[in-house]
Write a protein that holds these residues in place. Structure first.
Motif, PDB file in Angstrom:
ATOM      1  N   ALA A  17       1.049  -1.128   0.093  1.00  0.00           N
ATOM      2  CA  ALA A  17      -0.262   0.006   0.376  1.00  0.00           C
ATOM      3  C   ALA A  17       0.987   1.539   0.207  1.00  0.00           C
ATOM      4  CB  ALA A  17      -0.853  -0.142   1.278  1.00  0.00           C
ATOM      5  N   TYR A  18       2.107   1.055   0.723  1.00  0.00           N
ATOM      6  CA  TYR A  18       3.016   2.435   0.672  1.00  0.00           C
ATOM      7  C   TYR A  18       3.921   3.099  -1.254  1.00  0.00           C
ATOM      8  CZ  TYR A  18       2.116   1.266   5.145  1.00  0.00           C
ATOM      9  OH  TYR A  18       0.963   1.917   6.879  1.00  0.00           O
ATOM     10  N   VAL A  19       3.676   1.681  -1.685  1.00  0.00           N
ATOM     11  CA  VAL A  19       5.139   1.880  -2.656  1.00  0.00           C
ATOM     12  C   VAL A  19       3.957   2.756  -4.158  1.00  0.00           C
ATOM     13  CG1 VAL A  19       5.979   0.521  -5.168  1.00  0.00           C
ATOM     14  CG2 VAL A  19       5.944  -0.522  -2.914  1.00  0.00           C
ATOM     15  N   GLY A  20       4.801   3.569  -4.134  1.00  0.00           N
ATOM     16  CA  GLY A  20       4.310   4.746  -5.067  1.00  0.00           C
ATOM     17  C   GLY A  20       4.068   6.348  -4.367  1.00  0.00           C
ATOM     18  N   LEU A  21       3.804   5.756  -3.499  1.00  0.00           N
ATOM     19  CA  LEU A  21       3.420   7.337  -2.346  1.00  0.00           C
ATOM     20  C   LEU A  21       4.803   8.356  -2.077  1.00  0.00           C
ATOM     21  CD1 LEU A  21       0.965   5.759   0.632  1.00  0.00           C
ATOM     22  CD2 LEU A  21       0.520   7.231  -1.218  1.00  0.00           C
ATOM     23  N   ALA A  25       3.709  11.386   2.634  1.00  0.00           N
ATOM     24  CA  ALA A  25       2.754  10.977   3.260  1.00  0.00           C
ATOM     25  C   ALA A  25       2.820   9.924   3.572  1.00  0.00           C
ATOM     26  CB  ALA A  25       2.407  11.229   2.157  1.00  0.00           C
ATOM     27  N   ALA A  26       4.608   8.821   2.775  1.00  0.00           N
ATOM     28  CA  ALA A  26       4.217   7.478   3.396  1.00  0.00           C
ATOM     29  C   ALA A  26       4.674   7.272   5.240  1.00  0.00           C
ATOM     30  CB  ALA A  26       4.935   6.354   2.756  1.00  0.00           C
ATOM     31  N   GLU A  27       5.456   7.457   5.582  1.00  0.00           N
ATOM     32  CA  GLU A  27       5.421   7.239   6.811  1.00  0.00           C
ATOM     33  C   GLU A  27       5.340   8.905   7.786  1.00  0.00           C
ATOM     34  OE1 GLU A  27       8.912  10.314   9.881  1.00  0.00           O
ATOM     35  OE2 GLU A  27       9.371  10.059   7.760  1.00  0.00           O
ATOM     36  N   SER A  36       5.918   1.736  14.813  1.00  0.00           N
ATOM     37  CA  SER A  36       6.359   2.541  16.131  1.00  0.00           C
ATOM     38  C   SER A  36       8.028   2.871  15.294  1.00  0.00           C
ATOM     39  CB  SER A  36       7.095   1.914  17.229  1.00  0.00           C
ATOM     40  OG  SER A  36       8.222  -0.248  16.718  1.00  0.00           O
ATOM     41  N   THR A  37       8.648   2.600  14.096  1.00  0.00           N
ATOM     42  CA  THR A  37       9.955   2.613  13.810  1.00  0.00           C
ATOM     43  C   THR A  37      10.000   2.627  12.161  1.00  0.00           C
ATOM     44  OG1 THR A  37      10.739   2.074  15.913  1.00  0.00           O
ATOM     45  CG2 THR A  37      12.446   2.584  12.843  1.00  0.00           C
ATOM     46  N   VAL A  38       9.614   4.044  11.309  1.00  0.00           N
ATOM     47  CA  VAL A  38       9.357   3.707  10.453  1.00  0.00           C
ATOM     48  C   VAL A  38      10.823   3.855   9.188  1.00  0.00           C
ATOM     49  CG1 VAL A  38       8.777   5.068   8.059  1.00  0.00           C
ATOM     50  CG2 VAL A  38       7.671   4.603  10.582  1.00  0.00           C
ATOM     51  N   ARG A  39      11.571   3.788   8.413  1.00  0.00           N
ATOM     52  CA  ARG A  39      13.292   3.519   7.991  1.00  0.00           C
ATOM     53  C   ARG A  39      13.274   3.746   6.590  1.00  0.00           C
ATOM     54  NH1 ARG A  39      17.244  -0.515   9.053  1.00  0.00           N
ATOM     55  NH2 ARG A  39      16.446  -2.415   8.104  1.00  0.00           N
ATOM     56  N   SER A  40      13.140   4.933   5.996  1.00  0.00           N
ATOM     57  CA  SER A  40      13.620   5.126   4.645  1.00  0.00           C
ATOM     58  C   SER A  40      15.013   5.338   4.500  1.00  0.00           C
ATOM     59  CB  SER A  40      13.205   6.881   4.376  1.00  0.00           C
ATOM     60  OG  SER A  40      11.690   6.737   5.056  1.00  0.00           O
ATOM     61  N   LEU A  41      15.348   4.411   3.402  1.00  0.00           N
ATOM     62  CA  LEU A  41      16.975   3.919   2.949  1.00  0.00           C
ATOM     63  C   LEU A  41      16.598   4.383   1.088  1.00  0.00           C
ATOM     64  CD1 LEU A  41      16.156   0.685   3.848  1.00  0.00           C
ATOM     65  CD2 LEU A  41      17.880   2.699   4.829  1.00  0.00           C
ATOM     66  N   GLU A  61      12.867   6.712  -3.575  1.00  0.00           N
ATOM     67  CA  GLU A  61      13.604   7.411  -4.825  1.00  0.00           C
ATOM     68  C   GLU A  61      12.892   8.813  -5.293  1.00  0.00           C
ATOM     69  OE1 GLU A  61      15.762   5.728  -8.541  1.00  0.00           O
ATOM     70  OE2 GLU A  61      14.796   3.754  -7.882  1.00  0.00           O
ATOM     71  N   ALA A  62      13.914   9.988  -5.023  1.00  0.00           N
ATOM     72  CA  ALA A  62      13.310  10.415  -6.268  1.00  0.00           C
ATOM     73  C   ALA A  62      11.961  10.890  -5.622  1.00  0.00           C
ATOM     74  CB  ALA A  62      12.972  10.780  -7.633  1.00  0.00           C
ATOM     75  N   GLY A  63      12.137  11.224  -3.967  1.00  0.00           N
ATOM     76  CA  GLY A  63      11.168  11.272  -3.023  1.00  0.00           C
ATOM     77  C   GLY A  63       9.592  10.501  -3.074  1.00  0.00           C
ATOM     78  N   ARG A  64       9.936   8.876  -3.665  1.00  0.00           N
ATOM     79  CA  ARG A  64       8.592   8.223  -3.389  1.00  0.00           C
ATOM     80  C   ARG A  64       9.045   7.050  -2.771  1.00  0.00           C
ATOM     81  NH1 ARG A  64       4.421  10.578  -4.518  1.00  0.00           N
ATOM     82  NH2 ARG A  64       4.276  12.157  -6.735  1.00  0.00           N
ATOM     83  N   VAL A  65       8.153   6.320  -2.548  1.00  0.00           N
ATOM     84  CA  VAL A  65       8.641   5.443  -1.555  1.00  0.00           C
ATOM     85  C   VAL A  65       8.396   3.882  -3.430  1.00  0.00           C
ATOM     86  CG1 VAL A  65       7.446   3.288  -0.529  1.00  0.00           C
ATOM     87  CG2 VAL A  65       7.621   5.182   0.060  1.00  0.00           C
ATOM     88  N   THR A  66       9.812   2.841  -3.657  1.00  0.00           N
ATOM     89  CA  THR A  66       9.986   2.175  -4.670  1.00  0.00           C
ATOM     90  C   THR A  66       9.610   1.013  -3.843  1.00  0.00           C
ATOM     91  OG1 THR A  66      12.143   2.157  -4.700  1.00  0.00           O
ATOM     92  CG2 THR A  66      10.676   3.917  -6.032  1.00  0.00           C
ATOM     93  N   ARG A  67       9.513   0.693  -2.873  1.00  0.00           N
ATOM     94  CA  ARG A  67       9.561  -0.780  -2.509  1.00  0.00           C
ATOM     95  C   ARG A  67       9.599  -0.593  -0.487  1.00  0.00           C
ATOM     96  NH1 ARG A  67      14.879  -4.221  -0.344  1.00  0.00           N
ATOM     97  NH2 ARG A  67      13.566  -6.115   0.124  1.00  0.00           N
ATOM     98  N   ALA A  68       8.850  -1.571   0.201  1.00  0.00           N
ATOM     99  CA  ALA A  68       8.380  -1.298   2.194  1.00  0.00           C
ATOM    100  C   ALA A  68       8.509  -2.644   1.447  1.00  0.00           C
ATOM    101  CB  ALA A  68       6.487  -0.688   1.810  1.00  0.00           C
ATOM    102  N   TRP A  69       8.899  -3.270   2.935  1.00  0.00           N
ATOM    103  CA  TRP A  69       8.558  -4.614   3.729  1.00  0.00           C
ATOM    104  C   TRP A  69       9.318  -4.227   5.492  1.00  0.00           C
ATOM    105  CZ3 TRP A  69      12.495  -1.139   1.698  1.00  0.00           C
ATOM    106  CH2 TRP A  69      14.609  -1.886   2.640  1.00  0.00           C
TER     107      TRP A  69
END
Length: 71
Positions: A17-21, A25-27, A36-41, A61-69
């Protein structure tokens, strides 16, 4: 003897559900849903592989979520 602690439950949430956001906004959405923890890489970032209950990881990448796990 001490009892074994029960780990907290993770949010019942689909990581897809987060991919593409947009990353901000995703965080915010992840925190609203109980993570409880959100990690952006950045793509290709080296990370440790230990599993953490309650953590969601975003590859951004470029400000958008490309993968989430989870973990």
């Amino acid at each position: 003897m001490a009892s074994i602690p029960t780990p907290p439950e993770e949010p019942r949430d689909s990581t897809d559900a987060y991919v593409g956001l947009e990353s901000g906004a995703a965080e915010r959405l992840a925190r609203q849903r109980g993570w409880s923890t959100v990690r952006s890489l950045a793509p290709g970032t080296m990370i440790t592989m230990e599993y953490r209950v309650g953590r969601i990881n975003f590859e951004v990448e470029a400000g958008r979520v490309t993968r989430a796990w989870k973990g």
